[in-house]
Design a protein around this motif. Structure first.
Motif, PDB file in Angstrom:
ATOM      1  N   UNK A   8       1.234  -1.546   0.271  1.00  0.00           N
ATOM      2  CA  UNK A   8      -0.445  -0.143  -0.060  1.00  0.00           C
ATOM      3  C   UNK A   8       0.433   1.450  -0.067  1.00  0.00           C
ATOM      4  N   UNK A   9       1.695   1.322   0.965  1.00  0.00           N
ATOM      5  CA  UNK A   9       2.653   2.328   0.909  1.00  0.00           C
ATOM      6  C   UNK A   9       3.826   2.861  -0.746  1.00  0.00           C
ATOM      7  N   UNK A  10       3.240   1.077  -1.484  1.00  0.00           N
ATOM      8  CA  UNK A  10       4.402   1.884  -2.702  1.00  0.00           C
ATOM      9  C   UNK A  10       3.089   2.469  -3.719  1.00  0.00           C
ATOM     10  N   UNK A  11       1.978   1.966  -3.494  1.00  0.00           N
ATOM     11  CA  UNK A  11       1.233   2.828  -4.514  1.00  0.00           C
ATOM     12  C   UNK A  11       1.573   3.729  -5.103  1.00  0.00           C
ATOM     13  N   UNK A  12       1.328   4.024  -6.012  1.00  0.00           N
ATOM     14  CA  UNK A  12       1.588   5.345  -6.771  1.00  0.00           C
ATOM     15  C   UNK A  12       0.232   5.460  -8.278  1.00  0.00           C
ATOM     16  N   UNK A  39     -10.755  -6.616   3.341  1.00  0.00           N
ATOM     17  CA  UNK A  39     -10.527  -5.905   3.965  1.00  0.00           C
ATOM     18  C   UNK A  39     -11.922  -4.528   3.475  1.00  0.00           C
ATOM     19  N   UNK A  40     -11.738  -4.760   2.398  1.00  0.00           N
ATOM     20  CA  UNK A  40     -13.028  -3.404   1.571  1.00  0.00           C
ATOM     21  C   UNK A  40     -14.592  -3.873   2.602  1.00  0.00           C
ATOM     22  N   UNK A  41     -14.485  -5.527   2.805  1.00  0.00           N
ATOM     23  CA  UNK A  41     -15.604  -5.924   2.472  1.00  0.00           C
ATOM     24  C   UNK A  41     -16.448  -5.613   4.428  1.00  0.00           C
ATOM     25  N   UNK A  42     -15.307  -5.532   4.819  1.00  0.00           N
ATOM     26  CA  UNK A  42     -15.402  -4.815   7.282  1.00  0.00           C
ATOM     27  C   UNK A  42     -15.661  -2.796   6.407  1.00  0.00           C
ATOM     28  N   UNK A  43     -14.697  -2.585   6.059  1.00  0.00           N
ATOM     29  CA  UNK A  43     -14.902  -1.156   5.975  1.00  0.00           C
ATOM     30  C   UNK A  43     -16.712  -1.207   5.382  1.00  0.00           C
ATOM     31  N   UNK A  70      -8.188  -2.018  -4.813  1.00  0.00           N
ATOM     32  CA  UNK A  70      -7.168  -2.744  -5.314  1.00  0.00           C
ATOM     33  C   UNK A  70      -7.029  -4.045  -5.081  1.00  0.00           C
ATOM     34  N   UNK A  71      -8.153  -4.703  -4.762  1.00  0.00           N
ATOM     35  CA  UNK A  71      -7.949  -5.883  -4.842  1.00  0.00           C
ATOM     36  C   UNK A  71      -8.429  -6.907  -6.229  1.00  0.00           C
ATOM     37  N   UNK A  72      -9.208  -5.777  -6.638  1.00  0.00           N
ATOM     38  CA  UNK A  72      -9.577  -5.602  -7.969  1.00  0.00           C
ATOM     39  C   UNK A  72      -7.539  -5.701  -8.909  1.00  0.00           C
ATOM     40  N   UNK A  73      -7.089  -4.503  -8.474  1.00  0.00           N
ATOM     41  CA  UNK A  73      -5.762  -4.267  -9.174  1.00  0.00           C
ATOM     42  C   UNK A  73      -5.126  -5.546  -8.765  1.00  0.00           C
ATOM     43  N   UNK A  74      -4.606  -6.577  -7.583  1.00  0.00           N
ATOM     44  CA  UNK A  74      -4.540  -7.335  -7.645  1.00  0.00           C
ATOM     45  C   UNK A  74      -4.806  -8.465  -8.290  1.00  0.00           C
ATOM     46  N   UNK A  75      -6.185  -8.856  -8.707  1.00  0.00           N
ATOM     47  CA  UNK A  75      -5.767  -9.593  -9.507  1.00  0.00           C
ATOM     48  C   UNK A  75      -5.633  -9.518 -10.325  1.00  0.00           C
ATOM     49  N   UNK A  76      -6.307  -8.288 -11.314  1.00  0.00           N
ATOM     50  CA  UNK A  76      -5.144  -8.371 -12.653  1.00  0.00           C
ATOM     51  C   UNK A  76      -3.715  -8.755 -12.397  1.00  0.00           C
ATOM     52  N   UNK A  77      -3.301  -8.707 -11.329  1.00  0.00           N
ATOM     53  CA  UNK A  77      -1.485  -9.052 -11.775  1.00  0.00           C
ATOM     54  C   UNK A  77      -1.536 -10.717 -11.322  1.00  0.00           C
TER      55      UNK A  77
END
Length: 97
Positions: A8-12, A39-43, A70-77
């Motif tokens: 998360x800290x490295x996101x640009x 985390x998204x569901x909890x929020x 971010x979950x979708x972005x991670x899925x794409x990776x």
């Protein structure tokens, strides 16, 4: 595996300062599509539970949006993109039945 906080800290572009505290995660969490979706569901649940139309609820909604995005972005990776995206949808559907 990468620690979620490091990722998360490295996101640009960087997370805006006002939102950063709402995206704080434990140092021992590892980056995963399922973890980000959770985390998204909890929020989102926290925003719903508060039932307040105030800054707190707004930031919870923004955090939910960020984590699910971010979950979708991670899925794409992932090698199997469709599987990761289905996992997110299945988790969200199960959470709000």
């Amino acid at each position: 595996m990468t620690a979620l906080g490091t990722w998360l800290d490295a996101r640009r572009p960087a997370v805006p300062n006002g939102l950063k505290e709402w995206l704080a995660v434990d140092d021992d969490l590892l980056l995963s599509v399922a973890g980000l979706a959770e985390l998204g569901i909890v929020a989102l649940d926290r925003a719903e539970v508060s039932r307040r139309l105030d800054r707190h609820a707004a930031f919870q909604l923004l955090a939910a949006d960020a984590f699910l995005t971010y979950a979708c972005e991670a899925a794409v990776d992932e090698p199997d993109v469709a599987s990761g995206l289905h996992l997110i949808l299945d988790r969200c559907a199960a959470a709000w039945r």
